[in-house]
Design an enzyme around this catalytic site. Sequence first.
Site, PDB file in Angstrom:
ATOM      1  N   ASN A 131       0.986  -1.497   0.093  1.00 49.79           N
ATOM      2  CA  ASN A 131      -0.041   0.062   0.107  1.00 49.79           C
ATOM      3  C   ASN A 131       0.991   1.303   0.072  1.00 49.79           C
ATOM      4  OD1 ASN A 131       0.520   1.017   2.875  1.00 49.79           O
ATOM      5  ND2 ASN A 131      -0.093  -1.257   3.188  1.00 49.79           N
ATOM      6  N   PHE A 156      -4.007   3.155  15.530  1.00 50.92           N
ATOM      7  CA  PHE A 156      -4.459   4.100  14.386  1.00 50.92           C
ATOM      8  C   PHE A 156      -5.442   3.734  13.596  1.00 50.92           C
ATOM      9  CE2 PHE A 156      -1.601   7.941  13.495  1.00 50.92           C
ATOM     10  CZ  PHE A 156      -0.834   7.958  14.806  1.00 50.92           C
TER      11      PHE A 156
HETATM   12  O1  PMT Z   1       2.978   6.100   6.692  1.00 55.51           O
HETATM   13  P1  PMT Z   1       2.461   7.363   6.296  1.00 55.51           P
HETATM   14  O2  PMT Z   1       2.487   7.706   4.781  1.00 55.51           O
HETATM   15  O3  PMT Z   1       2.844   8.714   6.898  1.00 55.51           O
HETATM   16  O4  PMT Z   1       0.731   7.452   6.501  1.00 55.51           O
HETATM   17  C1  PMT Z   1       0.553   7.360   7.773  1.00 55.51           C
HETATM   18  C2  PMT Z   1      -0.828   6.269   7.959  1.00 55.51           C
HETATM   19  C3  PMT Z   1      -1.842   6.867   7.324  1.00 55.51           C
HETATM   20  C4  PMT Z   1      -0.416   4.766   7.346  1.00 55.51           C
HETATM   21  C5  PMT Z   1      -1.062   6.245   9.675  1.00 55.51           C
HETATM   22  O5  PMT Z   1      -1.294   7.477  10.049  1.00 55.51           O
HETATM   23  C6  PMT Z   1      -2.268   5.293   9.912  1.00 55.51           C
HETATM   24  O6  PMT Z   1      -3.526   5.532  10.096  1.00 55.51           O
HETATM   25  N1  PMT Z   1      -2.006   3.974  10.179  1.00 55.51           N
HETATM   26  C7  PMT Z   1      -3.018   2.844  10.198  1.00 55.51           C
HETATM   27  C8  PMT Z   1      -3.249   2.491   8.845  1.00 55.51           C
HETATM   28  C9  PMT Z   1      -4.247   1.303   9.183  1.00 55.51           C
HETATM   29  O7  PMT Z   1      -3.866   0.377   8.384  1.00 55.51           O
HETATM   30  O8  PMT Z   1      -5.253   1.415   9.838  1.00 55.51           O
HETATM   31  P2  PMT Z   1      -6.248   0.151   9.987  1.00 55.51           P
HETATM   32  O9  PMT Z   1      -7.644   0.623  10.362  1.00 55.51           O
HETATM   33  O10 PMT Z   1      -6.060  -0.906   8.889  1.00 55.51           O
HETATM   34  O11 PMT Z   1      -5.493  -0.594  11.212  1.00 55.51           O
HETATM   35  C10 PMT Z   1      -6.018  -0.301  12.594  1.00 55.51           C
HETATM   36  C11 PMT Z   1      -4.563  -0.371  13.594  1.00 55.51           C
HETATM   37  O12 PMT Z   1      -4.590  -1.795  13.780  1.00 55.51           O
HETATM   38  C12 PMT Z   1      -3.664   0.383  13.185  1.00 55.51           C
HETATM   39  O13 PMT Z   1      -2.911   0.936  14.361  1.00 55.51           O
HETATM   40  C13 PMT Z   1      -2.697  -0.890  12.428  1.00 55.51           C
HETATM   41  O14 PMT Z   1      -1.462  -0.584  12.554  1.00 55.51           O
HETATM   42  C14 PMT Z   1      -3.117  -2.313  13.313  1.00 55.51           C
HETATM   43  N2  PMT Z   1      -3.184  -3.385  12.541  1.00 55.51           N
HETATM   44  C15 PMT Z   1      -3.979  -3.515  11.519  1.00 55.51           C
HETATM   45  C16 PMT Z   1      -4.007  -4.804  10.860  1.00 55.51           C
HETATM   46  C17 PMT Z   1      -2.943  -5.768  11.199  1.00 55.51           C
HETATM   47  N3  PMT Z   1      -3.186  -6.914  10.418  1.00 55.51           N
HETATM   48  N4  PMT Z   1      -2.366  -5.426  12.244  1.00 55.51           N
HETATM   49  C18 PMT Z   1      -2.344  -4.350  12.875  1.00 55.51           C
HETATM   50  O15 PMT Z   1      -1.618  -4.130  13.704  1.00 55.51           O
END
Ligand code: PMT
Length: 404
Positions: free
Chosen positions: A210, A323
């Site tokens: 991504n 996040f």
């Molecule tokens: O890297 P940049 O270009 O600066 O952009 C920053 C960002 C937009 C990536 C960052 O600010 C952000 O929002 N990161 C989380 C992105 C995300 O994938 O969110 P999610 O809604 O899918 O996941 C929720 C949370 O679970 C996140 O903390 C993620 O790290 C965590 N997660 C998700 C899936 C997974 N398999 N394992 C995880 O730990």
Amino acid sequence: MTIPSNKKLIVGITGGIAAYKAAELVRLLTRQGVDVQVVMTESACRFITPVTLQALSGKPVFTDLWSDSAGSGMAHIELARDADAILIAPASANFLAKLTHGMADDLLANICLARSCPLLVAPAMNVQMWDNPATQRNIAQLKRDGVIVLGPDSGEQACGDVGMGRMLEPETLLELVIASRQSKLLNGKKVLLTAGPTFEAMDAVRGITNLSSGKMGYALARAALEMGAEVTLVSGPVALNPPHGAKVIHVTSARQMLDGVMAHVKSCDIFIGVAAVADYHVRNPNTQKIKKNAKTLTLELVPNPDILAKVAALPKPPFCIGFAAESENLREFAEQKRQRKNLPLLAANRVQDALGRDDSELILLDDDGAHLLPRAPKLTLARQLLTHAASMLARRKKSSRKKS
Ligand code: PMT
């Protein structure tokens, strides 16, 4: 930058070939809005002219103990009184020796002796001079006296020798100077973060990934270091230099990221999941490059482990910050995620406004509700987020003390 605008950072330049790098350092500092007052020794003026530094700092440069430009005729006292911090870069072996013994035979040495503010030195000298027991004794004494020693670095030197003694690069010094000015809200804390994207292989050369740049995660790592934390950064593939002082574990896939996190999570106090982790990986990726034979290609995707959820579900979890990157219903979807993963704190951002960008806007969600962090550079947001987390941690500590 937290150097108050009415206070000055004195940049002292002493005699050494690295003096040319001080010009870039002064340029970077002034660009950050720091009020820089340059003071040069006589030897420094043999390597670089005060005119250059005057042009870059926008102010006359002080070189002379006997200058009458300071109102009272006591330039060393007035300059020391106005200073919020003093940075000597480069600090020559001779100047470090003078500092150690409290000598005051030029303006810069006088200012250092008359100061009541923090003193930072960035040594720069030939490797033999650095290794000399006299220099090492001086450095040890200066550290005991509370002087902050930045570097030196190791590498090729102007004299052709290779080894310790190179002055740290201006960008690194800028980072360290800013860090030294931040309040140490996370002193003694261990922070573990994930950052960047993951890459899930389809075959020997292709994969699913991504557009996460790692900027938000790396900014948080840097802000945590500035606040005194020990930082471990588990990073997916990004094109960024990690902040000075962070331990970095480079990974590619989500499962490698999980392994990196689990290897360090036990000893950490705060875990921050910033990475944009792929939700699925390809079952049995082809070990060779897939040939373009078929009309259609079907890949079987299987779910990846949820790293953040696993950490939050540990018997004794660290303080977990998640996040959420959402494209619609930001607050509602993000709060659902926070509840589902049982997180004390979650930072929500609109994915279109955050991914890959230098600045962003965050909504912090915790049990008290929502707190908006308006659009700002990611480093600013990182500092604000960690300040919020540190105050939550302090409140938790206080209430657990009350209970016991
Ligand atoms: O890297 P940049 O270009 O600066 O952009 C920053 C960002 C937009 C990536 C960052 O600010 C952000 O929002 N990161 C989380 C992105 C995300 O994938 O969110 P999610 O809604 O899918 O996941 C929720 C949370 O679970 C996140 O903390 C993620 O790290 C965590 N997660 C998700 C899936 C997974 N398999 N394992 C995880 O730990």
